[in-house]
Design an enzyme around this catalytic site. Sequence first.
Site, mmCIF file in Angstrom:
data_model
loop_
_atom_site.group_PDB
_atom_site.id
_atom_site.type_symbol
_atom_site.label_atom_id
_atom_site.label_comp_id
_atom_site.label_asym_id
_atom_site.label_seq_id
_atom_site.Cartn_x
_atom_site.Cartn_y
_atom_site.Cartn_z
ATOM 1 N N GLY A 86 0.819 -1.213 0.000
ATOM 2 C CA GLY A 86 0.000 0.000 0.000
ATOM 3 C C GLY A 86 0.852 1.261 0.000
ATOM 4 O O GLY A 86 0.573 2.213 -0.725
ATOM 5 N N GLU A 108 -11.051 9.161 1.981
ATOM 6 C CA GLU A 108 -11.967 8.809 3.052
ATOM 7 C C GLU A 108 -11.603 7.417 3.515
ATOM 8 O O GLU A 108 -11.264 6.552 2.706
ATOM 9 C CB GLU A 108 -13.410 8.855 2.550
ATOM 10 C CG GLU A 108 -13.830 10.252 2.163
ATOM 11 C CD GLU A 108 -15.134 10.283 1.381
ATOM 12 O OE1 GLU A 108 -15.520 9.249 0.798
ATOM 13 O OE2 GLU A 108 -15.750 11.351 1.338
ATOM 14 N N TYR A 120 -1.616 6.322 6.222
ATOM 15 C CA TYR A 120 -1.873 7.653 5.671
ATOM 16 C C TYR A 120 -1.184 8.735 6.507
ATOM 17 O O TYR A 120 -0.584 9.657 5.962
ATOM 18 C CB TYR A 120 -3.375 7.925 5.585
ATOM 19 C CG TYR A 120 -4.135 6.937 4.734
ATOM 20 C CD1 TYR A 120 -3.604 6.404 3.564
ATOM 21 C CD2 TYR A 120 -5.407 6.519 5.101
ATOM 22 C CE1 TYR A 120 -4.299 5.492 2.793
ATOM 23 C CE2 TYR A 120 -6.122 5.606 4.324
ATOM 24 C CZ TYR A 120 -5.557 5.097 3.174
ATOM 25 O OH TYR A 120 -6.252 4.202 2.421
#
Length: 157
Positions: A86, A108, A120
């Site tokens: 990721g 989101e 993130y």
Amino acid sequence: MDTFTHLTVEPLSTGHLATVCAIAATAPDPWSRESLAAALADARYHCLVALKGQTPVGLACFVAAQDTADVAQLVVAPAARRRGVGRLLLGRGLAVLRAQGIKRVLLEVRQGNAAAIALYGSLGFHTLAVRRGMYQHPPEDGLLMALDIPPKTGDET
């Protein structure tokens, strides 16, 4: 963290769709084959696939409008999770978006997805807002997160 070695990242193609659809189906809010095919046909989308050898192990799709983009989909095969896939996909996607002049990236995420929120955050995203009742299956609040991308300087190559 045990990272996969010898991963490559390339633009998503129709040849990847069958395997990528199986990976997408493992996400809480999966995209269908039709959604992925529509993204491939839409110039606003930039979709990347991470490959281990010739096998897709992750997918990231970004959609851009003017100087802002959204992380529309990020999903990694269950066996490849927590191994840097990721992070690699997001890093490559953010580099492409920056080169296109994107100044802000939004996403989101389910409030209970601690692993994604940590990823993130480590890339510089911050929470803008909590969206109550955003997700339905299962019911959960969502977080709206943002990353402001500094412009490329003349010193960078």
